[in-house]
Design a protein around this motif. Structure first.
Motif, PDB file in Angstrom:
ATOM      1  N   MET A   1       0.782  -1.231  -0.076  1.00 27.02           N
ATOM      2  CA  MET A   1       0.069  -0.023  -0.051  1.00 27.02           C
ATOM      3  C   MET A   1       0.925   1.116  -0.016  1.00 27.02           C
ATOM      4  SD  MET A   1      -2.849   0.603   2.402  1.00 27.02           S
ATOM      5  CE  MET A   1      -4.651   1.768   1.769  1.00 27.02           C
ATOM      6  N   LEU A   2       0.282   2.577  -0.762  1.00 24.68           N
ATOM      7  CA  LEU A   2       1.204   3.593  -0.644  1.00 24.68           C
ATOM      8  C   LEU A   2       1.173   4.030   0.745  1.00 24.68           C
ATOM      9  CD1 LEU A   2      -0.214   5.216  -3.845  1.00 24.68           C
ATOM     10  CD2 LEU A   2       2.143   4.553  -3.556  1.00 24.68           C
ATOM     11  N   PRO A   3       2.280   4.768   1.011  1.00 22.87           N
ATOM     12  CA  PRO A   3       2.268   5.539   2.434  1.00 22.87           C
ATOM     13  C   PRO A   3       1.210   6.419   2.632  1.00 22.87           C
ATOM     14  CG  PRO A   3       4.470   5.727   0.855  1.00 22.87           C
ATOM     15  CD  PRO A   3       3.512   5.038   0.205  1.00 22.87           C
ATOM     16  N   PRO A   4       0.818   6.755   3.567  1.00 21.79           N
ATOM     17  CA  PRO A   4      -0.590   7.403   3.849  1.00 21.79           C
ATOM     18  C   PRO A   4      -0.337   8.952   3.175  1.00 21.79           C
ATOM     19  CG  PRO A   4       0.069   6.426   6.010  1.00 21.79           C
ATOM     20  CD  PRO A   4       1.263   6.234   5.046  1.00 21.79           C
ATOM     21  N   HIS A   5       0.905   9.606   3.464  1.00 22.63           N
ATOM     22  CA  HIS A   5       1.052  10.915   2.718  1.00 22.63           C
ATOM     23  C   HIS A   5       0.749  10.955   1.404  1.00 22.63           C
ATOM     24  CE1 HIS A   5       5.022   9.344   2.667  1.00 22.63           C
ATOM     25  NE2 HIS A   5       5.139  10.356   1.522  1.00 22.63           N
ATOM     26  N   LEU A   6       1.122   9.993   0.682  1.00 23.47           N
ATOM     27  CA  LEU A   6       0.599   9.852  -0.875  1.00 23.47           C
ATOM     28  C   LEU A   6      -0.738   9.891  -1.175  1.00 23.47           C
ATOM     29  CD1 LEU A   6       3.897   7.943  -2.177  1.00 23.47           C
ATOM     30  CD2 LEU A   6       3.586  10.308  -1.945  1.00 23.47           C
ATOM     31  N   ILE A   7      -1.371   8.826  -0.109  1.00 19.79           N
ATOM     32  CA  ILE A   7      -2.659   8.653  -0.322  1.00 19.79           C
ATOM     33  C   ILE A   7      -3.524   9.872  -0.287  1.00 19.79           C
ATOM     34  CG2 ILE A   7      -4.816   7.417   0.557  1.00 19.79           C
ATOM     35  CD1 ILE A   7      -2.992   5.076   1.292  1.00 19.79           C
ATOM     36  N   ASP A   8      -3.231  10.567   0.617  1.00 19.45           N
ATOM     37  CA  ASP A   8      -3.697  12.023   1.192  1.00 19.45           C
ATOM     38  C   ASP A   8      -3.556  13.064  -0.197  1.00 19.45           C
ATOM     39  OD1 ASP A   8      -4.537  10.985   3.512  1.00 19.45           O
ATOM     40  OD2 ASP A   8      -2.977  12.273   4.542  1.00 19.45           O
ATOM     41  N   TYR A   9      -2.277  13.023  -0.841  1.00 23.43           N
ATOM     42  CA  TYR A   9      -2.089  13.852  -1.762  1.00 23.43           C
ATOM     43  C   TYR A   9      -2.720  13.540  -2.937  1.00 23.43           C
ATOM     44  CZ  TYR A   9      -0.173  15.827  -5.984  1.00 23.43           C
ATOM     45  OH  TYR A   9       0.086  16.542  -7.175  1.00 23.43           O
ATOM     46  N   VAL A  10      -3.086  12.141  -3.211  1.00 17.92           N
ATOM     47  CA  VAL A  10      -3.796  11.765  -4.329  1.00 17.92           C
ATOM     48  C   VAL A  10      -5.224  12.025  -4.093  1.00 17.92           C
ATOM     49  CG1 VAL A  10      -4.514   9.679  -5.781  1.00 17.92           C
ATOM     50  CG2 VAL A  10      -2.256   9.872  -5.330  1.00 17.92           C
ATOM     51  N   ALA A  11      -5.901  12.005  -3.027  1.00 14.46           N
ATOM     52  CA  ALA A  11      -7.200  12.265  -2.631  1.00 14.46           C
ATOM     53  C   ALA A  11      -7.328  13.774  -2.818  1.00 14.46           C
ATOM     54  CB  ALA A  11      -7.494  11.885  -1.304  1.00 14.46           C
ATOM     55  N   ALA A  12      -6.605  14.553  -2.293  1.00 19.90           N
ATOM     56  CA  ALA A  12      -6.591  16.093  -2.697  1.00 19.90           C
ATOM     57  C   ALA A  12      -6.636  16.204  -3.957  1.00 19.90           C
ATOM     58  CB  ALA A  12      -5.690  16.840  -2.067  1.00 19.90           C
ATOM     59  N   HIS A  13      -5.763  15.614  -4.935  1.00 19.99           N
ATOM     60  CA  HIS A  13      -5.615  15.878  -6.326  1.00 19.99           C
ATOM     61  C   HIS A  13      -6.990  15.519  -7.037  1.00 19.99           C
ATOM     62  CE1 HIS A  13      -3.167  15.571 -10.032  1.00 19.99           C
ATOM     63  NE2 HIS A  13      -4.244  15.110 -10.448  1.00 19.99           N
ATOM     64  N   GLU A  14      -7.541  14.481  -6.808  1.00 25.84           N
ATOM     65  CA  GLU A  14      -8.840  13.919  -7.282  1.00 25.84           C
ATOM     66  C   GLU A  14     -10.037  14.745  -6.908  1.00 25.84           C
ATOM     67  OE1 GLU A  14      -8.802  11.938  -9.789  1.00 25.84           O
ATOM     68  OE2 GLU A  14      -6.595  11.627  -9.517  1.00 25.84           O
ATOM     69  N   LEU A  15     -10.007  15.312  -5.743  1.00 27.95           N
ATOM     70  CA  LEU A  15     -11.006  16.140  -5.321  1.00 27.95           C
ATOM     71  C   LEU A  15     -11.195  17.564  -5.821  1.00 27.95           C
ATOM     72  CD1 LEU A  15     -11.184  15.648  -1.286  1.00 27.95           C
ATOM     73  CD2 LEU A  15     -12.748  15.219  -2.995  1.00 27.95           C
ATOM     74  N   ALA A  16      -9.849  18.088  -6.356  1.00 29.87           N
ATOM     75  CA  ALA A  16      -9.411  19.263  -6.992  1.00 29.87           C
ATOM     76  C   ALA A  16     -10.290  19.273  -8.361  1.00 29.87           C
ATOM     77  CB  ALA A  16      -8.059  19.661  -7.091  1.00 29.87           C
ATOM     78  N   HIS A  17     -10.266  18.114  -8.849  1.00 32.34           N
ATOM     79  CA  HIS A  17     -11.044  17.710 -10.089  1.00 32.34           C
ATOM     80  C   HIS A  17     -12.441  17.779 -10.271  1.00 32.34           C
ATOM     81  CE1 HIS A  17      -7.535  16.920 -12.775  1.00 32.34           C
ATOM     82  NE2 HIS A  17      -7.149  15.918 -11.978  1.00 32.34           N
ATOM     83  N   LEU A  18     -13.019  17.911  -8.966  1.00 33.70           N
ATOM     84  CA  LEU A  18     -14.578  18.307  -8.862  1.00 33.70           C
ATOM     85  C   LEU A  18     -14.750  19.464  -9.253  1.00 33.70           C
ATOM     86  CD1 LEU A  18     -15.411  16.197  -5.659  1.00 33.70           C
ATOM     87  CD2 LEU A  18     -15.758  15.664  -7.997  1.00 33.70           C
TER      88      LEU A  18
END
Length: 148
Positions: A1-18
């Motif tokens: 699994m990816l480290p938590p800080h990378l998961i948080d970044y990807v989540a923020a990235h995808e939320l920005a696409h909203l």
């Protein structure tokens, strides 16, 4: 699994696409608001020499392919194979859906991520910036003025 800080970044990235369906300056401003630069955060992803690949190799999941819609499949196949040196891995027509899928890549799908080229029959043009078209220049590199 990816480290938590990378998961948080990807989540923020995808939320920005909203809010922004592209990778414009506004998009990166939103990412910066959602995920301010933190130790080991998004800066690590963009920093030269970052060990993102090492994190991914240890992950239990990986990217299999990304899809690009193309108006001229034959021209696109020539570009990816003759200019970029990829190989056509597989191609299939779907008459009932009126589309063709072609997968190209530098290696086998079992070993590396590949591109899925989707050609919708009868569509000869896509407008950039809509959900139905993407440009590699839109998603490859964030603008320099935004710290990510």
């Amino acid at each position: 699994m990816l480290p938590p800080h990378l998961i948080d970044y990807v989540a923020a990235h995808e939320l920005a696409h909203l809010r922004e369906l592209n990778h414009s300056l506004r998009f990166w401003d939103i990412v910066a608001l959602l995920y301010p630069d933190q130790p080991g955060g998004a800066t690590r992803i963009e920093r030269p020499g970052a060990d993102l690949a090492g994190s991914i190799r240890r992950a239990s999941m990986r990217i299999l392919h990304t899809m690009l819609r193309v108006a001229d499949l034959e021209r696109s196949l020539r570009f990816y194979t003759e200019v970029l040196g990829m190989r056509l891995l597989r191609r299939k027509d779907y008459p009932e859906g009126k589309f063709t899928l072609a997968f190209v890549g530098y290696g086998e799908e079992t070993d590396t991520a590949v591109l899925e080229l989707t050609h919708n029959w009868g569509v000869d043009k896509y407008e950039l910036g809509t959900p139905t078209a993407t440009s590699p220049s839109q998603w490859m590199t964030p603008p320099r003025r935004v710290r990510t």
